[in-house]
Design a protein around this motif. Structure first.
Motif, short mmCIF file in Angstrom:
data_model
loop_
_atom_site.label_atom_id
_atom_site.label_comp_id
_atom_site.label_asym_id
_atom_site.label_seq_id
_atom_site.Cartn_x
_atom_site.Cartn_y
_atom_site.Cartn_z
N VAL A 105 -6.76 4.20 2.68
CA VAL A 105 -6.43 2.93 2.52
C VAL A 105 -4.81 2.35 2.75
O VAL A 105 -4.54 1.28 2.88
CB VAL A 105 -7.07 2.07 1.30
CG1 VAL A 105 -8.38 2.22 1.43
CG2 VAL A 105 -6.49 2.74 0.27
N PHE A 106 -4.04 3.40 2.52
CA PHE A 106 -2.54 3.23 2.58
C PHE A 106 -1.99 3.25 3.87
O PHE A 106 -0.91 3.17 4.27
CB PHE A 106 -1.76 4.09 1.53
CG PHE A 106 -2.33 5.18 1.49
CD1 PHE A 106 -1.76 6.27 2.48
CD2 PHE A 106 -3.02 6.01 0.59
CE1 PHE A 106 -2.17 7.57 2.40
CE2 PHE A 106 -3.45 7.30 0.63
CZ PHE A 106 -2.94 8.18 1.74
N MET A 142 0.81 -1.23 0.13
CA MET A 142 -0.11 -0.06 0.14
C MET A 142 0.87 1.14 0.02
O MET A 142 1.83 1.27 1.02
CB MET A 142 -0.87 0.18 1.24
CG MET A 142 -1.51 -1.32 1.40
SD MET A 142 -2.59 -2.02 0.07
CE MET A 142 -3.83 -0.68 0.08
N VAL A 143 0.72 2.27 -0.95
CA VAL A 143 1.64 3.27 -1.22
C VAL A 143 0.66 4.47 -1.35
O VAL A 143 -0.24 4.62 -1.94
CB VAL A 143 2.39 3.27 -2.38
CG1 VAL A 143 3.10 4.37 -2.91
CG2 VAL A 143 3.54 1.98 -2.42
N HIS A 144 1.09 5.51 -0.66
CA HIS A 144 0.47 6.97 -0.79
C HIS A 144 0.57 7.53 -2.25
O HIS A 144 1.55 7.60 -2.56
CB HIS A 144 1.01 7.79 0.27
CG HIS A 144 0.46 9.03 0.67
ND1 HIS A 144 -0.49 9.90 -0.33
CD2 HIS A 144 0.26 9.81 1.77
CE1 HIS A 144 -0.88 10.94 0.10
NE2 HIS A 144 -0.40 10.88 1.57
N PRO A 145 -0.59 7.79 -2.74
CA PRO A 145 -0.44 8.34 -4.24
C PRO A 145 0.43 9.58 -4.08
O PRO A 145 0.53 9.99 -5.36
CB PRO A 145 -1.82 8.26 -4.62
CG PRO A 145 -2.78 8.42 -3.39
CD PRO A 145 -2.00 7.41 -2.33
N LEU A 146 0.32 10.42 -3.01
CA LEU A 146 0.93 11.59 -3.21
C LEU A 146 2.45 11.48 -3.11
O LEU A 146 3.29 12.62 -2.96
CB LEU A 146 0.44 12.65 -2.23
CG LEU A 146 -1.08 13.10 -2.55
CD1 LEU A 146 -1.53 14.20 -1.37
CD2 LEU A 146 -1.16 13.77 -4.01
N SER A 147 2.91 10.23 -2.91
CA SER A 147 4.37 10.02 -2.58
C SER A 147 4.96 10.80 -3.80
O SER A 147 4.68 10.57 -5.05
CB SER A 147 4.65 8.55 -2.55
OG SER A 147 4.00 8.03 -1.36
N PHE A 200 4.03 1.08 4.63
CA PHE A 200 5.43 1.64 4.81
C PHE A 200 5.13 2.68 5.73
O PHE A 200 4.24 3.70 6.03
CB PHE A 200 5.84 2.29 3.50
CG PHE A 200 6.23 1.38 2.49
CD1 PHE A 200 7.75 1.00 2.57
CD2 PHE A 200 5.31 0.84 1.55
CE1 PHE A 200 8.05 -0.10 1.82
CE2 PHE A 200 5.61 -0.06 0.76
CZ PHE A 200 7.15 -0.74 0.69
N SER A 201 6.16 2.73 6.73
CA SER A 201 6.31 3.70 7.78
C SER A 201 7.77 3.96 8.22
O SER A 201 8.79 3.34 7.42
CB SER A 201 5.82 3.15 9.02
OG SER A 201 5.90 3.72 10.28
N GLY A 202 7.90 5.23 8.74
CA GLY A 202 9.35 5.58 9.03
C GLY A 202 10.09 4.71 10.30
O GLY A 202 11.13 4.99 10.35
N GLY A 203 9.16 3.88 10.79
CA GLY A 203 9.72 2.93 12.06
C GLY A 203 10.35 3.78 12.98
O GLY A 203 9.68 4.84 13.49
N THR A 204 11.50 3.51 13.74
CA THR A 204 12.01 4.42 14.91
C THR A 204 13.09 5.11 14.66
O THR A 204 13.59 5.92 15.45
CB THR A 204 12.26 3.20 16.05
OG1 THR A 204 13.23 2.37 15.58
CG2 THR A 204 11.09 2.51 16.49
N THR A 205 13.75 5.05 13.45
CA THR A 205 14.92 5.70 13.03
C THR A 205 14.62 6.78 12.15
O THR A 205 15.54 7.50 11.92
CB THR A 205 15.86 4.79 12.68
OG1 THR A 205 15.57 3.99 11.47
CG2 THR A 205 16.20 3.67 13.71
#
Length: 580
Positions: A267-268, A116-121, A223-228
């Motif tokens: 949905v992303f 799942m990807v943000h279309p504004l990426s 997708f996420s930035g995680g912790t770093t």
């Protein structure tokens, strides 16, 4: 507070739940009860029970569960016709439109994985996501296709399915949208195919699709930035989503077939996909798909749809409160209003609760907390049991533990520490990143694997959890996480930039906006031309929501004793300006 069989009696004694409410989700190990089927099977079961109930409504065009599953089945055959098999990855780069929901469950039916990807990426971000997931096929709207064209040949992508919003609208609306919707035509080629032609190809698939997936099988990548701050693909299973759906239903206590959900969260996003879509479809509710948030449309949405549920970020509630057209709108239909994605201030909650009461609702805003590593929410304020500043109690079968940061050692009640979580919604891993997975998922002395969230908080004697702040630098704007290091890396790559620092500045609407402080290389002087060049450079690699709203040039930036940029000093400067 640890949710499970051991404490259900205590919950009942405090009047938070009855034994029956909790028992549904706390008998034995999670896998003894939670649905171990594919996500597709959960919704197909709904079709069997309520075939003529409405699954979704999109700008006036609705689909029953019978029609929806028929479309999903056809889409699954079309994917198989393109050679997609179990374990393959397919990217969905769409907002909340019917094609996104149909494609998600079709991918799941054949045992593939939905990325799942943000279309504004930005195009470089999309390229990164495609390479991380190793996606073979992607689907996007024609208005975003140019980003895929720009990276053609630089990923493993074999084909792009090009959809249009107008295709999903009622006939008359679709005809009008064709002329005013700004949806460019994309010429078909061996690398591109229209949504309509793609779906028609399902007729050429003579194979019967047999669903043989299990709960432990991979279902989606978020997708996420995680912790770093480095973008990571979070791999989630069928069990993760199914458990979330059943937990949410238990926590809501009043979710019924035929209820209406305003599916505003995208949905992303785990919040939008896990609760706004899968939880609702699993329960037989109607999802009102909203592709883009427009506060001006809320009065007509509430009047026409009479929603029972809505989940959103604090920014959304601010917009509703500001909308004068909401005066006189009846909200007595509301059974649940949930806040997540960012901290809900005490004052904003009070304002929203008063607003609900003035408009006929008998509920209050329920604040939640969660991470994409657990799909989304895993803690929620119990209905009617709000404690000021608290994010509530954990979901059934979800264990929260507060530990001394950088350790596994649990702290005493009311003592600050890092929030750790475990339960049936816990992710499989960060894809292609065993080091970060190892650092984030840790086995404690009780034998359970816990997610170390990187968030500071505490727990009171009764088990109510309180979120205080994040351990890592992060900006939250309109509910989206922005990691300064990612933005700084892009800015620093510009030929004129020596170094930069990015901070979050308070914003009445977005909660925070992104501001960049830039020191130029010798030989370059601040100018509008340089600023525009940096902005254009950033637009290629930074998502629209994460782009700085302001670029300020400085001769130098404040430093700490060890030589690092003192970004907190810059934050204090901006706070001082705001109070003048």
């Amino acid at each position: 507070w640890r949710v499970g069989r051991g404490y259900t009696r205590r919950l009942e004694e405090q009047g938070l739940y009855t034994m029956g409410d909790i028992a549904r989700c706390s008998i034995g190990k999670p896998t003894d009860y939670y649905n171990e089927d594919l996500l597709y099977k959960m919704v197909e079961n709904t079709r069997e029970k309520y075939p003529e109930y409405t699954a979704y409504d999109f700008m006036g065009k609705s689909s029953t569960y019978r029609e929806f599953i028929k479309d999903v089945d056809a889409c699954a055959k079309a994917l198989r016709q393109e050679g997609i098999k179990k374990g393959d990855a397919v990217t969905i780069c769409l907002p909340n439109v019917p094609q996104a929901v149909i494609m998600f469950y079709a991918i799941n039916k054949i045992g593939a994985v939905a990325s799942m990807v943000h279309p504004l990426s930005a195009e470089n971000e999309i390229m990164f996501y495609l390479n991380e997931s190793k996606s073979r096929i992607a689907i996007t709207l024609s208005r975003f296709y140019n980003k895929f064209e720009a990276i053609k040949g630089r990923t493993q992508l074999e084909k792009v399915i090009v959809a249009k919003i107008g295709e999903a609208l009622p006939t008359v609306k679709g005809f009008l949208y064709k002329f005013v919707g700004h949806e460019p035509n994309v010429e078909e080629s061996p690398w591109t195919i229209s949504w309509q032609k793609f779906m028609e190809n399902s007729k050429n698939c003579k194979e019967d699709i047999i669903e043989d997936g299990k709960g432990e099988d991979s279902a989606a990548i978020l997708f996420s930035g995680g912790t770093t701050g480095t973008s990571k693909g979070i791999l989630l299973t069928n069990l993760n989503f199914n458990a979330l759906a059943m937990q949410t239903e238990a926590m809501a206590q009043c979710l019924e077939p035929g209820d209406v959900m305003l599916s505003i969260m995208p949905v992303f996003h785990g919040f939008g996909l896990g609760i706004g879509i899968h939880t609702m479809l699993s329960a037989g509710a109607k999802c009102v798909l909203i592709p883009q948030i427009n506060p001006k449309e809320f009065p007509s949405l509430f009047k026409k749809q009479k929603p029972n549920y809505m989940a959103g970020v604090p920014t959304l509630f601010e917009a509703i409160l500001r909308n004068k057209e909401m005066d006189g709108v009846d909200l007595s239909c509301m059974k649940g209003l949930f806040s997540g994605g960012d901290s809900l201030s005490i004052e904003l909650k009070k304002k929203m609760d008063n607003f609900l009461k003035e408009h006929g609702a008998t509920i209050q805003v329920q604040e939640g907390y969660g991470t994409t590593e657990c799909v989304t929410a895993s803690c929620l304020t119990p209905n009617g049991h709000y404690r000021e500043g608290s994010i509530g109690i954990p979901f059934p079968d979800t264990f929260y533990k507060i530990v001394t940061p950088e350790t596994n050692e649990e702290v005493a009640p009311n003592q600050m520490g890092e929030i750790c979580i475990t339960g049936p919604t816990l992710m499989k891993e960060y894809i292609n990143n065993p080091k970060e997975t190892y650092q984030t998922l840790r086995v404690h002395d009780d034998g359970k694997t816990y997610l170390h969230t990187g968030d500071l908080g505490y727990m009171d004697e009764d088990g109510f959890v309180y979120f205080v702040q994040r351990l890592k630098r992060m900006i939250v704007t309109s509910g989206y996480n922005v990691y300064p290091s990612q933005v700084e890396n892009v800015i620093d790559a510009h030929e004129a930039v020596l170094f930069s620092t990015v901070i979050g500045v308070k914003d009445d609407y977005k909660m925070q906006r992104v501001k960049a402080f830039i020191v130029l290389k010798p030989g370059f002087s601040p100018s509008d031309e340089i600023r525009e060049s940096i902005k254009a450079h950033c637009a290629k690699s930074i998502a629209k929501y994460a782009l700085p709203s302001e670029y300020e040039f400085r001769d130098n930036l404040p430093k700490t004793l060890v030589g690092k940029v003192a970004y907190r000093e810059l934050e204090k400067e901006e706070e001082a300006k705001a109070t003048v």
